[in-house]
Design a protein around this motif. Structure first.
Motif, short mmCIF file in Angstrom:
data_model
loop_
_atom_site.label_atom_id
_atom_site.label_comp_id
_atom_site.label_asym_id
_atom_site.label_seq_id
_atom_site.Cartn_x
_atom_site.Cartn_y
_atom_site.Cartn_z
N ILE A 1 39.99 68.79 40.77
CA ILE A 1 39.32 70.06 41.11
C ILE A 1 37.81 69.81 41.15
O ILE A 1 37.21 69.38 40.16
N ASP B 1 28.23 65.86 45.83
CA ASP B 1 27.34 66.91 46.33
C ASP B 1 28.12 68.21 46.58
O ASP B 1 27.56 69.30 46.51
N GLN C 1 29.61 74.79 43.43
CA GLN C 1 30.64 75.38 42.57
C GLN C 1 29.96 76.17 41.45
O GLN C 1 29.11 75.63 40.73
N ASN D 1 26.75 61.56 48.48
CA ASN D 1 27.11 60.61 49.55
C ASN D 1 26.99 61.28 50.92
O ASN D 1 27.50 60.76 51.91
N ALA E 1 30.75 66.52 51.92
CA ALA E 1 31.87 67.02 51.14
C ALA E 1 33.03 67.09 52.15
O ALA E 1 33.02 67.95 53.03
N THR E 2 33.93 66.17 52.04
CA THR E 2 34.97 65.93 53.06
C THR E 2 34.27 65.63 54.38
O THR E 2 33.75 64.54 54.54
N HIS F 1 37.05 60.18 53.72
CA HIS F 1 37.12 61.00 52.51
C HIS F 1 38.37 60.64 51.70
O HIS F 1 38.34 60.53 50.47
C1 TPP Z 1 37.57 73.75 43.63
C2 TPP Z 1 38.00 72.88 44.77
N1 TPP Z 1 37.73 73.25 46.04
C3 TPP Z 1 38.11 72.48 47.08
C4 TPP Z 1 38.80 71.31 46.85
C5 TPP Z 1 39.23 70.44 48.02
N2 TPP Z 1 38.37 69.25 48.05
C6 TPP Z 1 38.74 68.09 47.51
S1 TPP Z 1 37.54 66.93 47.59
C7 TPP Z 1 36.51 67.98 48.41
C8 TPP Z 1 35.13 67.53 48.85
C9 TPP Z 1 34.32 67.11 47.68
O1 TPP Z 1 33.08 66.62 48.11
P1 TPP Z 1 32.07 66.05 47.08
O2 TPP Z 1 32.07 66.89 45.85
O3 TPP Z 1 30.78 65.86 47.78
O4 TPP Z 1 32.70 64.65 46.65
P2 TPP Z 1 33.06 63.40 47.56
O5 TPP Z 1 34.42 63.65 48.14
O6 TPP Z 1 32.00 63.28 48.59
O7 TPP Z 1 33.07 62.26 46.60
C10 TPP Z 1 37.10 69.21 48.58
C11 TPP Z 1 36.46 70.36 49.26
C12 TPP Z 1 39.10 70.97 45.52
N3 TPP Z 1 39.75 69.84 45.21
N4 TPP Z 1 38.67 71.74 44.49
#
Ligand code: TPP
Length: 328
Positions: free
Chosen positions: A113, A143, A148, A172, A175-176, A240
């Motif tokens: 999460i 990022d 959140q 990085n 986010a996705t 991702h």
């Molecule tokens: C609360 C929540 N919202 C959406 C998701 C779906 N999700 C999984 S990874 C991600 C992107 C995360 O991006 P970031 O925090 O920048 O980390 P990175 O993948 O770049 O390492 C999302 C939206 C989730 N797992 N948890």
């Protein structure tokens, strides 16, 4: 005291890179079901931060957590067994890629999460403060977590209570598939400043720079000066998720990826090693990973009849009216 010279930093990054390359191969052969979120490219962040932590310090991790877990000292063979769903895994094959934990090493868990590790880190840091243990907790997040609410609430409490937390934002750029510029109003450092938390931006492709910044933050936390925030500018070379290779998403240019690859953290640190040192470390890690694969794939899968084992901590009972039964 951790070793923090270039050889130690390189060895730890080489371990993570080779582990991740092996994990990609095991996804392709179907041994890792469900895929993984590759950490390749971001190794300097996990290694630099963890080199500044002591054995009793703790961390919380993310969905992209293999690097953090390995840098904190988890056994690669048991981590690989975890990814391949074996009983011999770090968490008996129940945690998988996104929920690996090892409490004996202070690894409070990877977390599927986004943002959810931060309040866990703050809770652990609050306990450390109450116990006077001197422990520091590092909380890694991407990022994407900057948006959140739970992160903002946690920054507030950490600032207010001067908790010994090191917030590590691995920026990085995405986010996705969503570029950070299109998602974050204000800035990462601005988020921390709003709560009176000292923050600095670091080159996340340089393990020594990350280590130096993390060491300053850990020293602040240990001497009762409260939390710090690091924004590490880094990049993931892979998609991702491993699934991205198959669906071939196009949201970044080849030139962009290549420009970051040209700043590879392993190459940078290897440049500081004596002749022959790199080859010896590479050889050592290659043997370690080969042995880890053998160990992982030889392990038994968990018994389906025990699927619900370990779901509840000892002494915790299911809610009344919700008995836990194993379907047979
Ligand atoms: C609360 C929540 N919202 C959406 C998701 C779906 N999700 C999984 S990874 C991600 C992107 C995360 O991006 P970031 O925090 O920048 O980390 P990175 O993948 O770049 O390492 C999302 C939206 C989730 N797992 N948890």
């Amino acid at each position: 005291m951790n070793e923090t010279g270039p050889a130690a930093l390189y060895r730890s990054m080489r371990l993570i890179r080779s582990f991740e390359e092996q994990a990609l191969a095991l996804v392709r052969t179907g041994e890792i079901i469900g895929g993984t979120h590759p950490y390749i490219g971001q190794e300097a962040v996990a290694v630099g931060v963890c080199a500044a932590l002591g054995p009793d310090d703790q961390l919380t991790s993310t969905h992209r957590g293999h690097g953090h877990v390995l840098a904190k000292g988890a056994e690669p063979r048991r981590m690989l067994a975890e990814l391949t769903g074996r009983q011999t895994g770090l968490n008996q094959g129940r945690g998988g890629s996104m929920h690996a934990a090892d409490l004996t090493l202070g690894i409070l868990g990877a977390n599927g999460i986004v943002g959810a590790g931060a309040p866990i880190a703050a809770g652990a840091a609050w306990a450390a403060l109450r116990q006077g243990s001197g422990r520091v907790v590092a909380s890694f997040f991407g990022d994407g977590a900057l948006n959140q609410g739970v992160l903002l609430e946690t920054l507030n409490l950490a600032g207010l209570w001067r908790l010994p937390v090191l917030f590590v934002c691995e920026n990085n750029g995405y986010a996705t598939t969503l570029p950070v510029e299109a998602a974050v109003a204000g800035s990462a450092l601005g988020r921390a400043a709003a709560f009176g938390i000292p923050a600095e931006q670091v080159d996340g492709m340089d393990a020594a720079a990350v280590h130096a910044a993390a060491a300053r933050a850990v020293a602040r936390a240990r001497t009762g000066q409260g939390p710090s925030f690091l924004e590490c500018r880094t990049y993931r070379y892979e998609g991702h998720h491993t699934m991205e290779r198959r669906i071939r998403l196009r949201y970044r240019s080849t030139e962009e990826v290549e420009a970051w690859r040209a700043r590879d953290p392993l190459e940078r640190t290897a440049g500081l090693l004596a002749a022959g040192q790199r080859a010896a470390i590479d050889q050592e890690i290659a043997e370690l990973i080969a042995e880890a694969v053998e160990f992982a794939l030889a392990g038994p899968h968990p018994d389906p009849a025990e699927a619900l084992k370990y779901l509840y901590a000892d002494g915790l009972l299911p809610r009344p009216g919700h008995p836990v039964e194993v379907a047979r």
